[in-house]
Design a protein around this motif. Structure first.
Motif, PDB file in Angstrom:
ATOM      1  N   PRO A   1      45.811  52.163  44.718  1.00 26.51           N
ATOM      2  CA  PRO A   1      45.577  50.736  44.493  1.00 26.51           C
ATOM      3  C   PRO A   1      44.320  50.487  43.672  1.00 26.51           C
ATOM      4  O   PRO A   1      43.349  51.256  43.742  1.00 26.51           O
ATOM      5  N   PHE A   2      44.350  49.435  42.878  1.00 21.29           N
ATOM      6  CA  PHE A   2      43.194  49.073  42.065  1.00 21.29           C
ATOM      7  C   PHE A   2      42.339  48.116  42.877  1.00 21.29           C
ATOM      8  O   PHE A   2      42.681  46.953  43.063  1.00 21.29           O
ATOM      9  N   THR A   3      41.219  48.617  43.371  1.00 26.34           N
ATOM     10  CA  THR A   3      40.351  47.853  44.263  1.00 26.34           C
ATOM     11  C   THR A   3      39.058  47.473  43.545  1.00 26.34           C
ATOM     12  O   THR A   3      38.773  47.941  42.438  1.00 26.34           O
ATOM     13  N   LEU A   4      38.265  46.620  44.194  1.00 24.65           N
ATOM     14  CA  LEU A   4      36.965  46.251  43.644  1.00 24.65           C
ATOM     15  C   LEU A   4      36.094  47.487  43.486  1.00 24.65           C
ATOM     16  O   LEU A   4      35.354  47.618  42.496  1.00 24.65           O
ATOM     17  N   GLU A   5      36.172  48.415  44.433  1.00 29.73           N
ATOM     18  CA  GLU A   5      35.374  49.628  44.346  1.00 29.73           C
ATOM     19  C   GLU A   5      35.793  50.478  43.147  1.00 29.73           C
ATOM     20  O   GLU A   5      34.946  51.047  42.444  1.00 29.73           O
ATOM     21  N   ALA A   6      37.107  50.541  42.869  1.00 30.72           N
ATOM     22  CA  ALA A   6      37.585  51.290  41.707  1.00 30.72           C
ATOM     23  C   ALA A   6      37.088  50.640  40.419  1.00 30.72           C
ATOM     24  O   ALA A   6      36.693  51.331  39.465  1.00 30.72           O
ATOM     25  N   LEU A   7      37.070  49.316  40.377  1.00 39.00           N
ATOM     26  CA  LEU A   7      36.556  48.614  39.203  1.00 39.00           C
ATOM     27  C   LEU A   7      35.062  48.870  39.035  1.00 39.00           C
ATOM     28  O   LEU A   7      34.579  49.081  37.916  1.00 39.00           O
ATOM     29  N   ARG A   8      34.328  48.862  40.149  1.00 34.88           N
ATOM     30  CA  ARG A   8      32.888  49.156  40.107  1.00 34.88           C
ATOM     31  C   ARG A   8      32.626  50.533  39.492  1.00 34.88           C
ATOM     32  O   ARG A   8      31.776  50.689  38.610  1.00 34.88           O
ATOM     33  N   GLU A   9      33.358  51.521  39.970  1.00 37.37           N
ATOM     34  CA  GLU A   9      33.156  52.894  39.493  1.00 37.37           C
ATOM     35  C   GLU A   9      33.430  52.990  37.995  1.00 37.37           C
ATOM     36  O   GLU A   9      32.667  53.620  37.250  1.00 37.37           O
ATOM     37  N   THR A  10      34.503  52.347  37.547  1.00 45.36           N
ATOM     38  CA  THR A  10      34.836  52.379  36.122  1.00 45.36           C
ATOM     39  C   THR A  10      33.765  51.682  35.298  1.00 45.36           C
ATOM     40  O   THR A  10      33.324  52.188  34.254  1.00 45.36           O
ATOM     41  N   THR A  11      33.319  50.535  35.765  1.00 39.77           N
ATOM     42  CA  THR A  11      32.314  49.765  35.028  1.00 39.77           C
ATOM     43  C   THR A  11      30.996  50.526  34.929  1.00 39.77           C
ATOM     44  O   THR A  11      30.338  50.534  33.878  1.00 39.77           O
ATOM     45  N   ILE A  12      30.597  51.186  35.991  1.00 39.70           N
ATOM     46  CA  ILE A  12      29.353  51.968  35.969  1.00 39.70           C
ATOM     47  C   ILE A  12      29.472  53.130  34.984  1.00 39.70           C
ATOM     48  O   ILE A  12      28.551  53.413  34.213  1.00 39.70           O
ATOM     49  N   ARG A  13      30.630  53.805  34.987  1.00 37.64           N
ATOM     50  CA  ARG A  13      30.826  54.917  34.051  1.00 37.64           C
ATOM     51  C   ARG A  13      30.747  54.450  32.602  1.00 37.64           C
ATOM     52  O   ARG A  13      30.116  55.088  31.757  1.00 37.64           O
ATOM     53  N   VAL A  14      31.408  53.326  32.295  1.00 34.15           N
ATOM     54  CA  VAL A  14      31.513  52.877  30.903  1.00 34.15           C
ATOM     55  C   VAL A  14      30.263  52.130  30.444  1.00 34.15           C
ATOM     56  O   VAL A  14      29.753  52.352  29.344  1.00 34.15           O
ATOM     57  N   ALA A  15      29.750  51.213  31.309  1.00 37.32           N
ATOM     58  CA  ALA A  15      28.657  50.322  30.887  1.00 37.32           C
ATOM     59  C   ALA A  15      27.315  50.666  31.500  1.00 37.32           C
ATOM     60  O   ALA A  15      26.301  50.062  31.130  1.00 37.32           O
ATOM     61  N   GLY A  16      27.288  51.587  32.498  1.00 39.43           N
ATOM     62  CA  GLY A  16      26.023  51.971  33.105  1.00 39.43           C
ATOM     63  C   GLY A  16      25.589  51.062  34.228  1.00 39.43           C
ATOM     64  O   GLY A  16      24.531  51.277  34.822  1.00 39.43           O
ATOM     65  N   SER A  17      26.360  50.031  34.554  1.00 40.57           N
ATOM     66  CA  SER A  17      26.021  49.101  35.631  1.00 40.57           C
ATOM     67  C   SER A  17      27.290  48.391  36.079  1.00 40.57           C
ATOM     68  O   SER A  17      28.244  48.253  35.292  1.00 40.57           O
ATOM     69  N   ASP A  18      27.281  47.944  37.321  1.00 48.69           N
ATOM     70  CA  ASP A  18      28.414  47.129  37.775  1.00 48.69           C
ATOM     71  C   ASP A  18      28.046  45.647  37.789  1.00 48.69           C
ATOM     72  O   ASP A  18      28.833  44.809  38.209  1.00 48.69           O
ATOM     73  N   PHE A  19      26.837  45.323  37.320  1.00 45.86           N
ATOM     74  CA  PHE A  19      26.348  43.942  37.192  1.00 45.86           C
ATOM     75  C   PHE A  19      26.402  43.168  38.513  1.00 45.86           C
ATOM     76  O   PHE A  19      26.453  41.945  38.518  1.00 45.86           O
ATOM     77  N   GLY A  20      26.404  43.894  39.617  1.00 46.04           N
ATOM     78  CA  GLY A  20      26.436  43.244  40.925  1.00 46.04           C
ATOM     79  C   GLY A  20      27.743  42.513  41.181  1.00 46.04           C
ATOM     80  O   GLY A  20      27.755  41.444  41.802  1.00 46.04           O
ATOM     81  N   MET A  21      28.850  43.082  40.752  1.00 43.44           N
ATOM     82  CA  MET A  21      30.131  42.378  40.905  1.00 43.44           C
ATOM     83  C   MET A  21      30.555  42.272  42.358  1.00 43.44           C
ATOM     84  O   MET A  21      30.351  43.182  43.166  1.00 43.44           O
ATOM     85  N   HIS A  22      31.128  41.116  42.693  1.00 44.96           N
ATOM     86  CA  HIS A  22      31.617  40.860  44.047  1.00 44.96           C
ATOM     87  C   HIS A  22      32.627  39.716  44.002  1.00 44.96           C
ATOM     88  O   HIS A  22      32.861  39.120  42.955  1.00 44.96           O
ATOM     89  N   ASP A  23      33.215  39.408  45.144  1.00 45.28           N
ATOM     90  CA  ASP A  23      34.137  38.279  45.297  1.00 45.28           C
ATOM     91  C   ASP A  23      35.203  38.246  44.194  1.00 45.28           C
ATOM     92  O   ASP A  23      35.282  37.297  43.411  1.00 45.28           O
ATOM     93  N   PRO A  24      36.064  39.259  44.136  1.00 41.73           N
ATOM     94  CA  PRO A  24      37.088  39.277  43.089  1.00 41.73           C
ATOM     95  C   PRO A  24      38.131  38.174  43.288  1.00 41.73           C
ATOM     96  O   PRO A  24      38.592  37.930  44.405  1.00 41.73           O
ATOM     97  N   GLY A  25      38.474  37.511  42.191  1.00 35.65           N
ATOM     98  CA  GLY A  25      39.572  36.538  42.247  1.00 35.65           C
ATOM     99  C   GLY A  25      40.905  37.246  42.148  1.00 35.65           C
ATOM    100  O   GLY A  25      41.844  36.949  42.889  1.00 35.65           O
ATOM    101  N   TRP A  26      40.991  38.199  41.236  1.00 37.82           N
ATOM    102  CA  TRP A  26      42.167  39.053  41.119  1.00 37.82           C
ATOM    103  C   TRP A  26      41.801  40.302  40.325  1.00 37.82           C
ATOM    104  O   TRP A  26      40.829  40.334  39.585  1.00 37.82           O
ATOM    105  N   LEU A  27      42.611  41.349  40.520  1.00 37.48           N
ATOM    106  CA  LEU A  27      42.397  42.644  39.882  1.00 37.48           C
ATOM    107  C   LEU A  27      43.748  43.164  39.402  1.00 37.48           C
ATOM    108  O   LEU A  27      44.751  43.038  40.113  1.00 37.48           O
ATOM    109  N   SER A  28      43.786  43.748  38.215  1.00 37.56           N
ATOM    110  CA  SER A  28      45.048  44.256  37.697  1.00 37.56           C
ATOM    111  C   SER A  28      44.814  45.502  36.849  1.00 37.56           C
ATOM    112  O   SER A  28      43.856  45.572  36.089  1.00 37.56           O
ATOM    113  N   ARG A  29      45.703  46.468  37.009  1.00 36.45           N
ATOM    114  CA  ARG A  29      45.687  47.666  36.172  1.00 36.45           C
ATOM    115  C   ARG A  29      47.051  47.772  35.488  1.00 36.45           C
ATOM    116  O   ARG A  29      48.074  47.427  36.068  1.00 36.45           O
TER     117      ARG A  29
END
Length: 321
Positions: free
Chosen positions: A65-93
Protein backbone atom coordinates in the motif's frame (compact mmCIF):
# COMPACT_ATOMS: atom_id res chain seq x y z
CA UNK A 1 -17.25 -3.65 -20.52
CA UNK A 2 -14.28 -3.66 -22.88
CA UNK A 3 -13.26 -7.11 -21.69
CA UNK A 4 -16.82 -8.42 -21.81
CA UNK A 5 -17.11 -7.23 -25.40
CA UNK A 6 -13.90 -9.05 -26.32
CA UNK A 7 -12.09 -5.90 -27.44
CA UNK A 8 -8.31 -6.31 -27.38
CA UNK A 9 -6.21 -3.75 -25.48
CA UNK A 10 -2.69 -3.93 -26.93
CA UNK A 11 0.19 -1.86 -25.65
CA UNK A 12 3.04 -1.83 -23.15
CA UNK A 13 3.25 -2.85 -19.50
CA UNK A 14 4.37 -0.67 -16.62
CA UNK A 15 8.11 -0.01 -16.45
CA UNK A 16 8.15 2.84 -13.91
CA UNK A 17 5.95 4.15 -11.10
CA UNK A 18 4.80 7.62 -10.21
CA UNK A 19 2.97 9.06 -7.24
CA UNK A 20 0.75 12.02 -6.40
CA UNK A 21 -0.65 13.17 -3.08
CA UNK A 22 -2.12 16.13 -1.25
CA UNK A 23 -0.71 16.75 2.22
CA UNK A 24 -0.10 19.53 4.70
CA UNK A 25 3.50 20.65 5.24
CA UNK A 26 5.00 21.99 8.46
CA UNK A 27 7.72 23.52 6.26
CA UNK A 28 5.76 24.71 3.18
CA UNK A 29 7.95 24.63 0.09
CA UNK A 30 7.66 25.04 -3.64
CA UNK A 31 10.29 22.51 -4.63
CA UNK A 32 11.44 20.41 -7.55
CA UNK A 33 14.13 17.78 -7.86
CA UNK A 34 15.28 15.30 -10.48
CA UNK A 35 18.12 12.88 -9.75
CA UNK A 36 19.07 9.21 -9.62
CA UNK A 37 16.39 8.59 -6.99
CA UNK A 38 13.52 9.90 -9.11
CA UNK A 39 11.66 13.15 -9.59
CA UNK A 40 9.55 15.37 -7.35
CA UNK A 41 7.61 18.60 -7.52
CA UNK A 42 5.77 20.31 -4.65
CA UNK A 43 3.29 23.15 -5.19
CA UNK A 44 0.59 24.74 -3.02
CA UNK A 45 -2.98 23.92 -4.10
CA UNK A 46 -5.80 24.82 -1.69
CA UNK A 47 -6.83 24.89 1.96
CA UNK A 48 -3.20 25.02 3.07
CA UNK A 49 -2.36 21.79 1.28
CA UNK A 50 0.47 20.99 -1.14
CA UNK A 51 0.40 18.69 -4.14
CA UNK A 52 3.40 16.34 -4.14
CA UNK A 53 3.99 14.46 -7.38
CA UNK A 54 6.84 12.66 -9.05
CA UNK A 55 8.51 9.38 -9.95
CA UNK A 56 10.07 6.85 -7.58
CA UNK A 57 13.08 5.19 -9.20
CA UNK A 58 13.29 2.69 -6.33
CA UNK A 59 9.75 1.28 -6.41
CA UNK A 60 9.85 -2.22 -7.87
CA UNK A 61 6.18 -2.74 -8.57
CA UNK A 62 5.36 -4.53 -5.33
CA UNK A 63 1.69 -4.36 -4.41
CA UNK A 64 2.38 -2.81 -1.01
CA UNK A 65 0.00 0.00 0.00
CA UNK A 66 1.05 3.57 -0.68
CA UNK A 67 1.10 5.18 2.76
CA UNK A 68 2.17 8.55 4.14
CA UNK A 69 5.32 6.89 5.44
CA UNK A 70 6.12 5.54 1.95
CA UNK A 71 5.65 9.03 0.52
CA UNK A 72 7.92 10.47 3.24
CA UNK A 73 10.68 8.00 2.41
CA UNK A 74 10.47 8.76 -1.30
CA UNK A 75 10.45 12.51 -0.74
CA UNK A 76 13.49 12.37 1.55
CA UNK A 77 15.42 10.27 -0.99
CA UNK A 78 14.61 12.58 -3.92
CA UNK A 79 14.46 16.04 -2.27
CA UNK A 80 16.46 15.54 0.94
CA UNK A 81 13.51 16.46 3.19
CA UNK A 82 9.92 15.49 3.79
CA UNK A 83 9.03 19.15 4.55
CA UNK A 84 7.19 18.02 7.67
CA UNK A 85 4.37 16.42 5.70
CA UNK A 86 1.30 15.27 7.60
CA UNK A 87 -2.51 15.02 7.41
CA UNK A 88 -2.78 13.50 3.91
CA UNK A 89 -5.95 14.26 1.98
CA UNK A 90 -5.29 11.46 -0.48
CA UNK A 91 -2.39 9.38 -1.80
CA UNK A 92 -2.05 7.61 -5.14
CA UNK A 93 0.57 5.52 -6.92
CA UNK A 94 0.37 4.65 -10.62
CA UNK A 95 2.35 3.05 -13.43
CA UNK A 96 3.08 4.06 -17.01
CA UNK A 97 1.38 1.12 -18.74
CA UNK A 98 0.18 2.40 -22.12
CA UNK A 99 -2.60 0.75 -24.13
CA UNK A 100 -5.14 1.67 -26.79
CA UNK A 101 -8.26 -0.37 -27.54
CA UNK A 102 -8.07 -2.22 -30.84
CA UNK A 103 -11.45 -0.83 -31.84
CA UNK A 104 -13.62 1.88 -30.29
CA UNK A 105 -16.82 0.22 -31.50
CA UNK A 106 -18.00 -3.36 -31.46
CA UNK A 107 -21.71 -3.64 -32.19
CA UNK A 108 -23.59 -1.77 -29.50
CA UNK A 109 -20.49 -1.27 -27.34
CA UNK A 110 -18.60 2.00 -27.81
CA UNK A 111 -15.52 2.98 -25.81
CA UNK A 112 -14.42 6.45 -24.74
CA UNK A 113 -11.97 7.96 -22.29
CA UNK A 114 -10.12 5.61 -19.97
CA UNK A 115 -11.96 2.60 -21.38
CA UNK A 116 -10.40 3.35 -24.78
CA UNK A 117 -6.89 4.39 -23.75
CA UNK A 118 -4.63 4.20 -20.68
CA UNK A 119 -1.25 5.86 -20.18
CA UNK A 120 0.91 7.86 -17.81
CA UNK A 121 -1.36 10.60 -16.35
CA UNK A 122 0.98 13.43 -17.29
CA UNK A 123 -0.30 16.96 -17.76
CA UNK A 124 -3.97 16.06 -17.96
CA UNK A 125 -3.71 15.02 -21.61
CA UNK A 126 -5.90 11.98 -21.07
CA UNK A 127 -8.66 14.21 -19.74
CA UNK A 128 -8.48 16.43 -22.81
CA UNK A 129 -8.61 13.48 -25.19
CA UNK A 130 -11.35 11.75 -23.18
CA UNK A 131 -13.58 14.83 -23.31
CA UNK A 132 -13.01 15.02 -27.05
CA UNK A 133 -13.97 11.34 -27.34
CA UNK A 134 -17.26 12.10 -25.64
CA UNK A 135 -17.90 15.18 -27.77
CA UNK A 136 -17.22 13.24 -30.96
CA UNK A 137 -19.44 10.35 -29.93
CA UNK A 138 -22.25 12.27 -28.24
CA UNK A 139 -23.72 14.02 -31.27
CA UNK A 140 -23.53 10.81 -33.31
CA UNK A 141 -25.36 8.81 -30.63
CA UNK A 142 -28.00 11.52 -30.29
CA UNK A 143 -28.66 11.61 -34.03
CA UNK A 144 -28.98 7.82 -34.26
CA UNK A 145 -31.09 7.54 -31.08
CA UNK A 146 -33.53 10.16 -32.43
CA UNK A 147 -33.83 8.26 -35.69
CA UNK A 148 -32.30 11.17 -37.60
CA UNK A 149 -29.23 9.28 -38.80
CA UNK A 150 -28.25 5.88 -40.09
CA UNK A 151 -26.42 3.79 -37.45
CA UNK A 152 -23.45 3.77 -39.84
CA UNK A 153 -22.76 7.32 -38.62
CA UNK A 154 -21.34 5.70 -35.48
CA UNK A 155 -18.60 4.01 -37.50
CA UNK A 156 -16.98 7.39 -38.07
CA UNK A 157 -16.29 7.61 -34.34
CA UNK A 158 -13.60 4.91 -34.41
CA UNK A 159 -12.20 6.17 -37.70
CA UNK A 160 -11.62 9.65 -36.26
CA UNK A 161 -10.77 9.00 -32.64
CA UNK A 162 -8.64 5.84 -32.73
CA UNK A 163 -5.71 7.64 -34.46
CA UNK A 164 -5.91 10.33 -31.77
CA UNK A 165 -5.66 7.61 -29.11
CA UNK A 166 -2.55 6.25 -30.83
CA UNK A 167 -1.00 9.73 -30.87
CA UNK A 168 -1.85 10.11 -27.17
CA UNK A 169 -0.05 6.85 -26.42
CA UNK A 170 3.01 7.99 -28.34
CA UNK A 171 3.50 11.34 -26.65
CA UNK A 172 2.72 10.10 -23.13
CA UNK A 173 5.33 7.37 -23.62
CA UNK A 174 7.75 10.11 -24.69
CA UNK A 175 6.88 12.11 -21.57
CA UNK A 176 7.36 9.00 -19.45
CA UNK A 177 10.85 8.52 -20.88
CA UNK A 178 11.80 12.12 -20.11
CA UNK A 179 10.31 12.13 -16.62
CA UNK A 180 12.02 8.88 -15.64
CA UNK A 181 15.35 9.76 -17.32
CA UNK A 182 17.50 9.92 -14.18
CA UNK A 183 20.81 8.86 -15.77
CA UNK A 184 23.41 11.40 -17.02
CA UNK A 185 22.43 10.87 -20.66
CA UNK A 186 18.77 11.29 -19.72
CA UNK A 187 19.58 14.51 -17.88
CA UNK A 188 21.43 15.76 -20.98
CA UNK A 189 18.39 15.07 -23.15
CA UNK A 190 16.13 16.90 -20.73
CA UNK A 191 18.48 19.87 -20.63
CA UNK A 192 18.65 20.04 -24.42
CA UNK A 193 14.87 19.94 -24.80
CA UNK A 194 14.38 22.51 -22.04
CA UNK A 195 16.71 24.86 -23.90
CA UNK A 196 14.82 24.37 -27.17
CA UNK A 197 11.47 24.97 -25.48
CA UNK A 198 12.79 28.21 -23.99
CA UNK A 199 14.25 29.53 -27.23
CA UNK A 200 12.10 28.12 -30.07
CA UNK A 201 8.54 29.52 -29.71
CA UNK A 202 7.23 27.41 -32.58
CA UNK A 203 8.26 24.22 -30.80
CA UNK A 204 6.66 25.34 -27.53
CA UNK A 205 3.44 26.24 -29.34
CA UNK A 206 3.34 22.93 -31.23
CA UNK A 207 3.77 20.94 -28.02
CA UNK A 208 1.21 23.08 -26.17
CA UNK A 209 -1.34 22.41 -28.89
CA UNK A 210 -0.59 18.70 -28.82
CA UNK A 211 -0.80 18.38 -25.03
CA UNK A 212 -4.04 20.37 -24.92
CA UNK A 213 -5.44 18.41 -27.90
CA UNK A 214 -6.18 21.72 -29.64
CA UNK A 215 -4.25 20.53 -32.70
CA UNK A 216 -6.76 17.78 -33.51
CA UNK A 217 -8.05 17.86 -37.08
CA UNK A 218 -9.76 14.96 -38.80
CA UNK A 219 -8.53 13.89 -42.25
CA UNK A 220 -10.66 14.66 -45.28
CA UNK A 221 -10.45 14.44 -49.07
CA UNK A 222 -12.63 17.52 -49.50
CA UNK A 223 -12.17 21.20 -48.77
CA UNK A 224 -8.98 22.07 -46.78
CA UNK A 225 -11.15 23.25 -43.85
CA UNK A 226 -13.07 19.99 -43.54
CA UNK A 227 -12.19 18.24 -40.28
CA UNK A 228 -10.53 21.31 -38.79
CA UNK A 229 -11.38 22.55 -35.31
CA UNK A 230 -13.32 25.81 -35.35
CA UNK A 231 -11.55 28.41 -33.18
CA UNK A 232 -13.82 30.30 -30.80
CA UNK A 233 -17.50 30.77 -31.67
CA UNK A 234 -18.47 28.37 -28.91
CA UNK A 235 -21.71 30.29 -28.40
CA UNK A 236 -22.91 28.88 -31.72
CA UNK A 237 -22.67 25.33 -30.36
CA UNK A 238 -24.63 25.77 -27.14
CA UNK A 239 -27.76 24.23 -28.71
CA UNK A 240 -25.94 20.96 -29.37
CA UNK A 241 -26.99 21.12 -33.03
CA UNK A 242 -24.91 21.49 -36.19
CA UNK A 243 -24.48 25.05 -37.44
CA UNK A 244 -24.51 26.24 -41.05
CA UNK A 245 -22.42 29.41 -41.31
CA UNK A 246 -22.55 31.34 -44.57
CA UNK A 247 -21.61 34.67 -46.01
CA UNK A 248 -24.64 36.96 -46.46
CA UNK A 249 -26.24 36.25 -49.84
CA UNK A 250 -24.14 33.14 -50.49
CA UNK A 251 -26.83 30.61 -49.57
CA UNK A 252 -29.99 29.85 -51.50
CA UNK A 253 -33.38 30.00 -49.78
CA UNK A 254 -34.06 26.31 -50.44
CA UNK A 255 -30.85 25.19 -48.74
CA UNK A 256 -31.48 27.46 -45.76
CA UNK A 257 -35.05 26.17 -45.41
CA UNK A 258 -33.88 22.57 -45.60
CA UNK A 259 -31.20 23.12 -42.96
CA UNK A 260 -33.69 24.81 -40.63
CA UNK A 261 -36.23 22.00 -41.12
CA UNK A 262 -33.53 19.47 -40.24
CA UNK A 263 -32.83 21.22 -36.94
CA UNK A 264 -29.59 22.79 -38.14
CA UNK A 265 -28.96 26.37 -37.01
CA UNK A 266 -28.36 28.77 -39.90
CA UNK A 267 -26.19 31.80 -39.17
CA UNK A 268 -25.22 34.50 -41.65
CA UNK A 269 -21.96 36.32 -41.00
CA UNK A 270 -18.32 36.64 -41.88
CA UNK A 271 -16.35 34.04 -39.87
CA UNK A 272 -13.01 35.63 -39.07
CA UNK A 273 -11.21 32.28 -39.33
CA UNK A 274 -12.20 31.42 -42.90
CA UNK A 275 -12.86 32.92 -46.32
CA UNK A 276 -15.18 30.05 -47.31
CA UNK A 277 -18.65 31.02 -48.49
CA UNK A 278 -20.32 28.32 -46.39
CA UNK A 279 -19.29 26.04 -43.53
CA UNK A 280 -21.23 23.34 -41.66
CA UNK A 281 -19.90 22.94 -38.12
CA UNK A 282 -20.63 19.71 -36.25
CA UNK A 283 -21.84 19.85 -32.64
CA UNK A 284 -18.33 18.88 -31.48
CA UNK A 285 -16.83 22.03 -33.01
CA UNK A 286 -15.19 20.50 -36.08
CA UNK A 287 -15.98 21.39 -39.68
CA UNK A 288 -18.17 18.82 -41.43
CA UNK A 289 -18.27 20.57 -44.80
CA UNK A 290 -16.96 23.76 -46.35
CA UNK A 291 -17.29 25.38 -49.77
CA UNK A 292 -15.99 28.48 -51.47
CA UNK A 293 -19.25 28.84 -53.41
CA UNK A 294 -21.97 27.58 -51.01
CA UNK A 295 -24.05 26.32 -53.92
CA UNK A 296 -27.49 25.29 -52.67
CA UNK A 297 -27.38 21.77 -54.12
CA UNK A 298 -23.91 21.24 -52.69
CA UNK A 299 -25.11 22.34 -49.25
CA UNK A 300 -28.03 19.91 -49.34
CA UNK A 301 -25.71 17.05 -50.32
CA UNK A 302 -23.49 17.93 -47.38
CA UNK A 303 -26.45 18.01 -44.98
CA UNK A 304 -27.53 14.57 -46.14
CA UNK A 305 -24.04 13.27 -45.43
CA UNK A 306 -24.21 14.71 -41.91
CA UNK A 307 -26.51 11.83 -41.08
CA UNK A 308 -29.85 13.59 -40.83
CA UNK A 309 -32.71 11.70 -42.43
CA UNK A 310 -35.21 13.39 -44.66
CA UNK A 311 -38.53 12.68 -42.96
CA UNK A 312 -41.88 13.21 -44.63
CA UNK A 313 -42.40 16.32 -42.51
CA UNK A 314 -39.12 17.79 -43.73
CA UNK A 315 -39.98 17.04 -47.34
CA UNK A 316 -43.39 18.66 -46.92
CA UNK A 317 -41.91 21.78 -45.32
CA UNK A 318 -39.32 22.18 -48.03
CA UNK A 319 -41.43 21.07 -51.00
CA UNK A 320 -39.05 18.20 -51.87
CA UNK A 321 -39.90 14.62 -52.70
Amino acid sequence: MRKAAGIAFPGTDTTSYGYVAEVRLSEPAVASAHNEHGALISVPVRDGRHRIAGVDAHHNGAADPFTLEALRETTIRVAGSDFGMHDPGWLSRFGNATRVAETYRKGRVLLAGDAAHMHLPAGGVGLNVGVQDAMNLGWRLAAVARGEADPALLDGYHDERHPIGEQLAEHTLAQSSLITATSPDGAALRSLLNGLLATVPELSLALARKLSALDVAYPSDGHPLTGARVPGRFELLESGRPVLLHRPGALGAEAAALATAMGIDVVAGEPAWTTAAGVVVRPDGHVWWASDTADGAEVMTALRGLGATFSRAICERTGRS
